[in-house]
Design a protein around this motif. Structure first.
Motif: not given
Length: 519
Positions: A235-239, A241-251, A352-361
């Motif tokens: 769905a993101a790429l059909e729009r 643009g890019n799909l940007v995923i913030p992700a920790f470098a570990l795991e 699109t920005v896709l979050f795949v982890g917990y976001q602290a307040r």
């Protein structure tokens, strides 16, 4: 004999994990992580340490994430002589992680100091440098999982697999006649009672994380998680643009690459360029290959569609692309190269920005998840036109039900269950639920800076009160992003007014309101 347990971090919040045990005569520190989020909790990183590192006899690490380890080199800078105990994978992980943290701090300090709006203000200085990191790494001592050791005479330590990330552990401490268990961050695999090597019950006191203490989640299988990811990527790429995923470098980054390549190879997803703009993730992957489960067939990290951006020039080239998946750190958007990609992609309605982890307040990630239309980013007010998505199947934390199973299996607890590493709603819910468990007793939710006197087989007694500013510090409200959102709302409301007279009247009202500030 009595012990004093002091919560120097991750009390009422999920970052800055740091607990101190003061006995007679031993002092033990469990973790020493960075506070992450808005400017208020981040400022805690630059306060004087509430203990003297030279007095510590031992430091024990639960795992390598920076919210648990990010201030360790500061201890070395300030005279730490004690050994630092961890499971073997962390020796390979902490070198690149802390080196990268030192470089990011130096770069962030330079960038902040060069901003026009910072002219004439007190300059920022990084917490530590590369030499401090080297000194800290030299003090690391590894121990075998599940084996009771005595790294310092009189202090017994045993590390249990926490099933969170590579090298993550729950920490058992035997000191001055008491046995304490610190959960660390608990993964779902630690909560089902089928692991014969799980930590036993019968402790004097247990300290348990509460990240998802108020949430029950359906934990998907690998196949279900990949199907959800494929749908979002498509769905993101059909729009356009890019799909940007913030992700920790570990795991998290490694798992995402594995899933994307599996989808490409199965035909479930058309192969598209995947750029890993995180030199740290490249280095972490080497340790991951060494310690993770052996693979059969080609490594997903060598797939022709997976590209690691190892230089600044390679990173900058991504400013001009569309139709790609971009993975970059940090996972909560608090620093690193992800902020450059957000600067370029947030204003794009086709990205699109896709979050795949917990976001602290208070983190930029949480602000975006909450639907901010404009954010403050690297000195710029950036409109958030990109689509914001979230996929929870990648969480490394157990949910409410899982935490309750883990706590119940640690019973009976003779003294207290302390709940930390959670935000207030999660802490409150898990406290209510765990109080109903047999053999657990009344849970305690400590505040930042608070301490307790622990006795064998007895309920803990409050000792040192919390910091007077504890509640304010962990609120995590970033006024910079609120300011940007307010400006965006103001501009939209003014633009919608029907006439010059209406504009003049509105501005006069605002001017009167501003004049009252600070009065």
């Amino acid at each position: 004999m009595s012990l004093e347990l002091i919560f120097h971090g991750a009390a009422g919040t999920v970052t800055g994990s740091c607990m101190e045990l003061r006995g007679s005569p031993h002092h033990v520190l469990i973790d020493c992580g960075l506070f992450q989020g808005s400017r208020s909790p981040e400022a805690l990183n630059f306060e004087a340490l509430p203990f003297d590192p030279r007095d510590l006899d031992l430091v024990v690490l639960t795992h390598a994430h920076l919210d648990h380890t990010g201030r360790l080199p500061l201890l070395a800078r300030e005279g730490l002589r004690a050994p630092v105990i961890c499971l073997p994978p962390n020796r390979q992980l902490l070198g690149p992680l802390l080196t990268d943290a030192a470089k990011i701090q130096a770069a962030d300090a330079d960038r902040r100091n060069e901003r026009p709006d910072r002219v004439g203000t007190t300059p920022f200085d990084p917490l530590y440098d590369l030499k401090d990191v080297e000194n800290l790494i030299a003090q690391l001592k590894t121990v075998r999982e599940g084996k009771l050791s005595e790294p310092v005479p009189g202090i017994g330590v045993r590390l249990w697999d926490a099933h969170h990330i590579l090298g993550a552990a729950s920490v058992e401490i035997q000191l001055d006649g008491q046995k304490l268990l610190f959960s660390g961050d608990i993964g779902d695999g630690a909560t089902h009672g089928s692991d014969p090597a799980a930590p036993p019950g019968g402790c004097d006191h247990v300290i348990c994380e509460s990240t998802y203490g108020d949430r029950d989640r359906v934990i998907p299988s690998a196949e279900e998680r990949r199907a959800m990811l494929a749908k979002l990527v498509q769905a993101a790429l059909e729009r356009g643009g890019n799909l940007v995923i913030p992700a920790f470098a570990l795991e998290r980054t490694q798992l995402l690459i594995e899933d994307l390549v599996a989808l490409f190879d199965s035909g479930a997803l058309k192969p598209v360029p995947v750029f890993v703009d995180a030199p740290l993730a490249d280095k972490i992957t080497r340790a991951y290959r060494r310690f993770d489960i052996p693979r059969h067939g080609p490594s997903p990290f060598d797939h022709p569609k997976v590209h690691f951006a190892r230089s600044v020039d390679e990173s900058r080239m991504l400013n001009h692309i569309s139709g790609a998946v971009i993975l970059a750190g940090s996972g909560m958007c608090t620093g690193g190269r992800i902020r450059y990609h957000l600067l370029r992609n947030l204003p794009r309605g086709d990205s699109t920005v896709l979050f795949v982890g917990y976001q602290a307040r208070g983190t930029l990630g949480a602000v975006l998840e909450d639907g901010a239309q404009q954010v403050r980013l690297s000195g710029h007010d950036v409109p958030a036109r990109a689509r914001i998505e979230k996929l929870e199947g990648y969480s490394g934390h157990a949910d409410r039900a899982g935490l309750l199973r883990w706590i119940a299996a640690r019973g009976p607890i003779a003294g207290n269950l302390f709940l930390d590493h959670g935000e207030p709603p999660a802490l409150a819910q898990l406290a209510r639920d765990s109080a109903l468990l047999t053999g657990i007793g009344q849970p305690v939710v400590p505040a930042l800076g608070q301490s307790y006197i622990l006795e064998p087989q007895a309920v803990a007694k409050p000792a040192q009160p919390a910091r007077t500013d504890a509640e304010k510090l962990v609120e995590g409200k970033d006024w910079h992003s609120r300011h940007a959102a307010l400006r965006a709302m103001l501009e939209a409301r003014l633009a919608a007014l029907p006439s010059d007279q209406a504009h003049d009247a509105a501005l006069a009202t605002l001017e009167r309101a501003v004049e009252t500030l600070g009065g």
